[in-house]
Design a protein around this motif. Structure first.
Motif, PDB file in Angstrom:
ATOM      1  N   MET A 113       0.845  -1.176   0.000  1.00 40.61           N
ATOM      2  CA  MET A 113       0.000   0.000   0.000  1.00 40.61           C
ATOM      3  C   MET A 113       0.897   1.248   0.000  1.00 40.61           C
ATOM      4  N   THR A 114       0.561   2.231  -0.833  1.00 45.15           N
ATOM      5  CA  THR A 114       1.351   3.464  -0.883  1.00 45.15           C
ATOM      6  C   THR A 114       1.046   4.318   0.345  1.00 45.15           C
ATOM      7  N   ILE A 115       1.884   5.323   0.572  1.00 46.86           N
ATOM      8  CA  ILE A 115       1.665   6.251   1.687  1.00 46.86           C
ATOM      9  C   ILE A 115       0.334   6.966   1.503  1.00 46.86           C
ATOM     10  N   GLU A 116       0.054   7.405   0.294  1.00 46.75           N
ATOM     11  CA  GLU A 116      -1.206   8.109   0.017  1.00 46.75           C
ATOM     12  C   GLU A 116      -2.407   7.193   0.270  1.00 46.75           C
ATOM     13  N   GLU A 117      -2.294   5.918  -0.095  1.00 40.70           N
ATOM     14  CA  GLU A 117      -3.381   4.968   0.157  1.00 40.70           C
ATOM     15  C   GLU A 117      -3.574   4.745   1.658  1.00 40.70           C
ATOM     16  N   THR A 118      -2.477   4.672   2.388  1.00 43.97           N
ATOM     17  CA  THR A 118      -2.570   4.512   3.837  1.00 43.97           C
ATOM     18  C   THR A 118      -3.234   5.732   4.463  1.00 43.97           C
ATOM     19  N   LEU A 119      -2.831   6.912   4.025  1.00 44.75           N
ATOM     20  CA  LEU A 119      -3.465   8.142   4.533  1.00 44.75           C
ATOM     21  C   LEU A 119      -4.966   8.126   4.251  1.00 44.75           C
ATOM     22  N   ALA A 120      -5.345   7.760   3.030  1.00 47.15           N
ATOM     23  CA  ALA A 120      -6.764   7.709   2.661  1.00 47.15           C
ATOM     24  C   ALA A 120      -7.515   6.704   3.530  1.00 47.15           C
ATOM     25  N   LYS A 121      -6.911   5.548   3.761  1.00 51.11           N
ATOM     26  CA  LYS A 121      -7.530   4.529   4.616  1.00 51.11           C
ATOM     27  C   LYS A 121      -7.768   5.061   6.035  1.00 51.11           C
ATOM     28  N   LEU A 122      -6.859   5.926   6.494  1.00 50.26           N
ATOM     29  CA  LEU A 122      -6.985   6.529   7.825  1.00 50.26           C
ATOM     30  C   LEU A 122      -7.887   7.765   7.821  1.00 50.26           C
ATOM     31  N   GLY A 123      -8.380   8.148   6.637  1.00 50.71           N
ATOM     32  CA  GLY A 123      -9.252   9.312   6.532  1.00 50.71           C
ATOM     33  C   GLY A 123      -8.510  10.635   6.612  1.00 50.71           C
ATOM     34  N   VAL A 124      -7.218  10.622   6.261  1.00 50.52           N
ATOM     35  CA  VAL A 124      -6.395  11.830   6.338  1.00 50.52           C
ATOM     36  C   VAL A 124      -6.104  12.326   4.925  1.00 50.52           C
ATOM     37  N   THR A 125      -6.415  13.572   4.686  1.00 49.68           N
ATOM     38  CA  THR A 125      -6.075  14.238   3.441  1.00 49.68           C
ATOM     39  C   THR A 125      -5.015  15.275   3.740  1.00 49.68           C
ATOM     40  N   LEU A 126      -3.891  15.178   3.055  1.00 47.34           N
ATOM     41  CA  LEU A 126      -2.842  16.170   3.281  1.00 47.34           C
ATOM     42  C   LEU A 126      -3.277  17.513   2.705  1.00 47.34           C
ATOM     43  N   PRO A 127      -3.094  18.582   3.485  1.00 47.50           N
ATOM     44  CA  PRO A 127      -3.395  19.914   2.944  1.00 47.50           C
ATOM     45  C   PRO A 127      -2.285  20.333   1.980  1.00 47.50           C
ATOM     46  N   GLY A 169       5.659  16.167  -5.146  1.00 48.75           N
ATOM     47  CA  GLY A 169       4.337  15.552  -5.110  1.00 48.75           C
ATOM     48  C   GLY A 169       4.345  14.044  -4.954  1.00 48.75           C
ATOM     49  N   ASP A 170       5.527  13.432  -4.877  1.00 51.02           N
ATOM     50  CA  ASP A 170       5.634  11.971  -4.806  1.00 51.02           C
ATOM     51  C   ASP A 170       6.121  11.524  -3.430  1.00 51.02           C
ATOM     52  N   LEU A 171       5.190  11.234  -2.533  1.00 49.21           N
ATOM     53  CA  LEU A 171       5.558  10.800  -1.182  1.00 49.21           C
ATOM     54  C   LEU A 171       6.289   9.462  -1.167  1.00 49.21           C
ATOM     55  N   GLU A 172       6.217   8.707  -2.249  1.00 50.55           N
ATOM     56  CA  GLU A 172       6.931   7.427  -2.287  1.00 50.55           C
ATOM     57  C   GLU A 172       8.444   7.621  -2.326  1.00 50.55           C
ATOM     58  N   ARG A 173       8.895   8.846  -2.523  1.00 52.93           N
ATOM     59  CA  ARG A 173      10.328   9.143  -2.448  1.00 52.93           C
ATOM     60  C   ARG A 173      10.821   9.204  -0.997  1.00 52.93           C
ATOM     61  N   LEU A 174       9.908   9.248  -0.050  1.00 48.80           N
ATOM     62  CA  LEU A 174      10.286   9.300   1.366  1.00 48.80           C
ATOM     63  C   LEU A 174      10.889   7.966   1.792  1.00 48.80           C
ATOM     64  N   VAL A 175      12.117   8.003   2.283  1.00 47.26           N
ATOM     65  CA  VAL A 175      12.815   6.796   2.745  1.00 47.26           C
ATOM     66  C   VAL A 175      12.530   6.562   4.220  1.00 47.26           C
ATOM     67  N   ARG A 176      12.648   7.628   5.029  1.00 46.21           N
ATOM     68  CA  ARG A 176      12.373   7.489   6.459  1.00 46.21           C
ATOM     69  C   ARG A 176      12.328   8.856   7.135  1.00 46.21           C
ATOM     70  N   VAL A 177      11.698   8.857   8.297  1.00 47.06           N
ATOM     71  CA  VAL A 177      11.742  10.020   9.180  1.00 47.06           C
ATOM     72  C   VAL A 177      13.013   9.854  10.007  1.00 47.06           C
ATOM     73  N   VAL A 178      13.868  10.855   9.997  1.00 56.79           N
ATOM     74  CA  VAL A 178      15.136  10.773  10.713  1.00 56.79           C
ATOM     75  C   VAL A 178      14.993  11.334  12.128  1.00 56.79           C
ATOM     76  N   LYS A 179      14.460  12.558  12.251  1.00 56.21           N
ATOM     77  CA  LYS A 179      14.393  13.207  13.570  1.00 56.21           C
ATOM     78  C   LYS A 179      13.273  14.230  13.608  1.00 56.21           C
ATOM     79  N   LEU A 180      12.588  14.272  14.736  1.00 54.51           N
ATOM     80  CA  LEU A 180      11.609  15.323  15.023  1.00 54.51           C
ATOM     81  C   LEU A 180      12.074  16.096  16.246  1.00 54.51           C
ATOM     82  N   THR A 181      11.821  17.380  16.243  1.00 53.49           N
ATOM     83  CA  THR A 181      11.971  18.200  17.440  1.00 53.49           C
ATOM     84  C   THR A 181      10.625  18.859  17.681  1.00 53.49           C
ATOM     85  N   GLY A 182      10.028  18.534  18.824  1.00 53.43           N
ATOM     86  CA  GLY A 182       8.707  19.042  19.152  1.00 53.43           C
ATOM     87  C   GLY A 182       8.761  20.068  20.269  1.00 53.43           C
TER      88      GLY A 182
END
Length: 152
Positions: free
Chosen positions: A1-15, A82-95
């Motif tokens: 499943m693509t990232i966009e398909e997973t988002l859609a399954k979760l009911g999330v639309t990226l702004p 526009g191609d989220l499939e290019r995302l390899v991984r999240v490296v770091k977040l600072t919150g």
């Protein structure tokens, strides 16, 4: 499943990727790393404001952090043409959590972003992280999160 398909399954639309509010760019790519500027908590109704430990509960803060993570993904999508499939991984977040001096659940708040990214991306959503308190944040928002992402 693509990232966009997973988002859609979760009911999330990226702004659309939010535009900067000051003199900076929303992301900078250096090699295979995309550094995304801080994304503030907002949804389709506007800013999510509040101060944890004062007028906002931890669960509401976590929901605000999830919204910041959605904005982060929107910026990554823009950085990837526009191609989220290019995302390899999240490296770091600072919150950053707008919180009182005695509030100590910043990690639980930022879990709203971390949990969402792992739910959407699986293992490539697992990341290093910092969760810190801030005396205030821009425009009175509850949460701001910046991130580093590896792309191909």
């Amino acid at each position: 499943m693509t990232i966009e398909e997973t988002l859609a399954k979760l009911g999330v639309t990226l702004p659309d990727a939010p535009a900067p509010e000051a003199n900076y760019v929303p992301f900078v790519q250096v090699g295979d790393l995309v550094h995304v500027s801080g994304q503030i908590s907002m949804d389709e109704n506007g800013l999510i404001t509040g101060r944890l430990g004062d007028d906002m509960e931890t669960e509401a803060g976590a929901a605000a952090a999830k919204r910041s993570a959605i904005a982060l993904l929107a910026q990554v999508k823009a950085a990837c043409g526009g191609d989220l499939e290019r995302l390899v991984r999240v490296v770091k977040l600072t919150g950053f959590v707008n919180s009182t001096a005695d509030f100590t659940d910043q990690p639980k708040v930022i879990n709203g972003a971390s949990d969402f990214l792992v739910e959407v991306l699986g293992d490539k959503g697992r990341h290093a992280r910092s969760a810190v308190s801030a005396a205030s944040l821009p425009l009175g928002v509850a949460v701001e999160i910046e991130g580093i992402f590896q792309v191909r």
